[in-house]
Write an enzyme that holds these catalytic residues in place. Structure first.
Site, mmCIF file in Angstrom:
data_model
loop_
_atom_site.group_PDB
_atom_site.id
_atom_site.type_symbol
_atom_site.label_atom_id
_atom_site.label_comp_id
_atom_site.label_asym_id
_atom_site.label_seq_id
_atom_site.Cartn_x
_atom_site.Cartn_y
_atom_site.Cartn_z
ATOM 1 N N ASP A 44 -1.816 -2.376 -12.718
ATOM 2 C CA ASP A 44 -0.676 -2.113 -11.841
ATOM 3 C C ASP A 44 0.634 -2.164 -12.637
ATOM 4 O OD1 ASP A 44 1.317 -2.242 -9.854
ATOM 5 O OD2 ASP A 44 -0.017 -3.214 -8.435
ATOM 6 N N HIS B 148 3.937 -7.397 -2.613
ATOM 7 C CA HIS B 148 5.019 -7.055 -3.534
ATOM 8 C C HIS B 148 6.268 -7.860 -3.186
ATOM 9 C CE1 HIS B 148 3.577 -2.966 -5.338
ATOM 10 N NE2 HIS B 148 2.715 -3.941 -5.518
ATOM 11 N N CYS C 193 4.509 0.517 -7.577
ATOM 12 C CA CYS C 193 3.778 1.767 -7.394
ATOM 13 C C CYS C 193 4.668 2.948 -7.761
ATOM 14 C CB CYS C 193 3.298 1.911 -5.955
ATOM 15 S SG CYS C 193 2.447 3.466 -5.679
ATOM 16 N N ASN D 129 5.452 -6.522 -8.409
ATOM 17 C CA ASN D 129 4.335 -7.292 -7.873
ATOM 18 C C ASN D 129 4.751 -8.750 -7.761
ATOM 19 O OD1 ASN D 129 1.944 -5.491 -7.688
ATOM 20 N ND2 ASN D 129 2.460 -5.099 -9.829
HETATM 21 ZN ZN ZN Z 1 1.124 -3.744 -6.775
#
Ligand code: ZN
Length: 319
Positions: free
Chosen positions: A17, A212, A243, A252
């Site tokens: 991520d 998040h 994202c 995150n």
């Molecule tokens: Zn994430």
């Protein structure tokens, strides 16, 4: 053997991520060292890469090598994100332990992200499960419901749509289905309500909370999910990532802060926070100039702070 079972499973998503949303491409050797430092800190589940075409995400071109390296660590669940059958096939060949498939509850986000509707993604889940059954039956398949709490493109995402999709993914053969606040729009009341509804629909196949910190509610939302029985949490060292298909979304939940919260509450995460903070050094080296987030690493541990006893479990077995 008398080993303690942690109360909480922290699933580190930084190498996937995190790296897929920064511009720079981290060298393979640096990724491997970073993963080593995460393992040394006690993390037992790491999403190490995504299997996507190298031209889409050059940061993930070395996915096979990274998986091979991660697999040298025993006792660590090596996870990869796969958006489709092709990715799943490569990931299974590489030998991952767990696949995670992003399935968006927002049609607009789903089309932007994988060029498929949510219904078409359920069929993709079914096909990936069939592939898993044929190639590597012990591998777990998770469907992560993204934009579960709202979407920057579509706006409000109906809770019924999220519950329906989670249920469909389980019916298609996924082992678990978690909820992702891809765009950082969730609040704690909503998190409690939606996880409760999903649990009512799919029971113990309810998976991780992927929160998040875009609007500062990341930790509050994790705690809300904990309150309603969630025991697996996705987070990223130094808060790296977000994202790339959700404009304006970033950040995150910071693994260091999340571990600090749970351990301060007397819950065992199995993660050594000092070693976790030390692992940031590998990010500094591997991604020069990239901002590193985290309140606990900035402020330091409080005077006299101790982690809960490793042999003693405060809460009951993980839900
Ligand atoms: Zn994430």
């Amino acid at each position: 053997m008398n080993i303690s079972v942690p109360d909480i499973l922290i699933s580190e998503v930084g190498p996937r991520d995190g790296l897929q949303s920064v511009k720079a491409t981290m060298r393979t050797a640096d990724k491997c060292q970073w993963i080593d430092s995460l393992v040394a800190a006690g993390l037992r589940e790491i999403e190490v890469c995504s299997f996507v075409p190298a031209k889409t995400l050059p940061q993930m071109a070395d996915a096979v090598e990274v998986v091979r390296h991660a697999l040298t660590h025993r006792g660590v669940t090596v996870m990869a994100l796969v958006p489709n059958r092709r990715g799943a096939e490569s990931a299974l060949k590489a030998g991952v332990h767990k696949l995670t498939i992003p399935v968006s509850a927002s049609t607009a986000h789903s089309l932007a992200n994988v060029r498929k509707t949510p219904e078409e993604m359920v069929e993709e889940v079914r096909a990936i499960v069939a592939l898993r059954d044929a190639m590597a039956p012990s591998v777990k398949v998770e469907a992560g419901i993204s934009t579960a709490f709202g979407c920057t493109l579509q706006g409000v995402v109906a809770e019924e749509d999220v519950v329906w999709l989670a249920k469909k993914c389980i019916m298609a053969g996924a082992d678990e289905s978690g909820l992702s606040d891809t765009t950082g729009m969730a609040n704690p009341a909503q998190v409690r309500r939606l996880f409760d509804k999903v649990r009512a629909a799919i029971g113990d196949k309810t998976g991780a909370a992927h929160m998040h910190n875009t609007r500062g509610l990341g930790l509050a939302n994790c705690l809300a999910a904990y309150d309603v029985g969630v025991r697996t949490f996705d987070s990223s060292l130094a808060g790296l990532g977000g994202c790339p298909y959700a404009p304006g979304a970033s950040g995150n939940v910071v693994t260091e802060d999340l571990v600090f919260m749970f351990e301060s509450m007397g819950l065992n995460t199995g993660v050594n926070i000092e070693r976790l903070i030390a692992a940031r050094e590998f990010l500094r080296v591997g991604l020069p100039g990239e901002p590193l987030y985290g309140m606990v690493p900035e402020a330091g541990l409080p005077k006299g702070w101790t982690a809960p006893k490793r042999q003693h479990s405060v809460v009951g077995s993980a839900a």
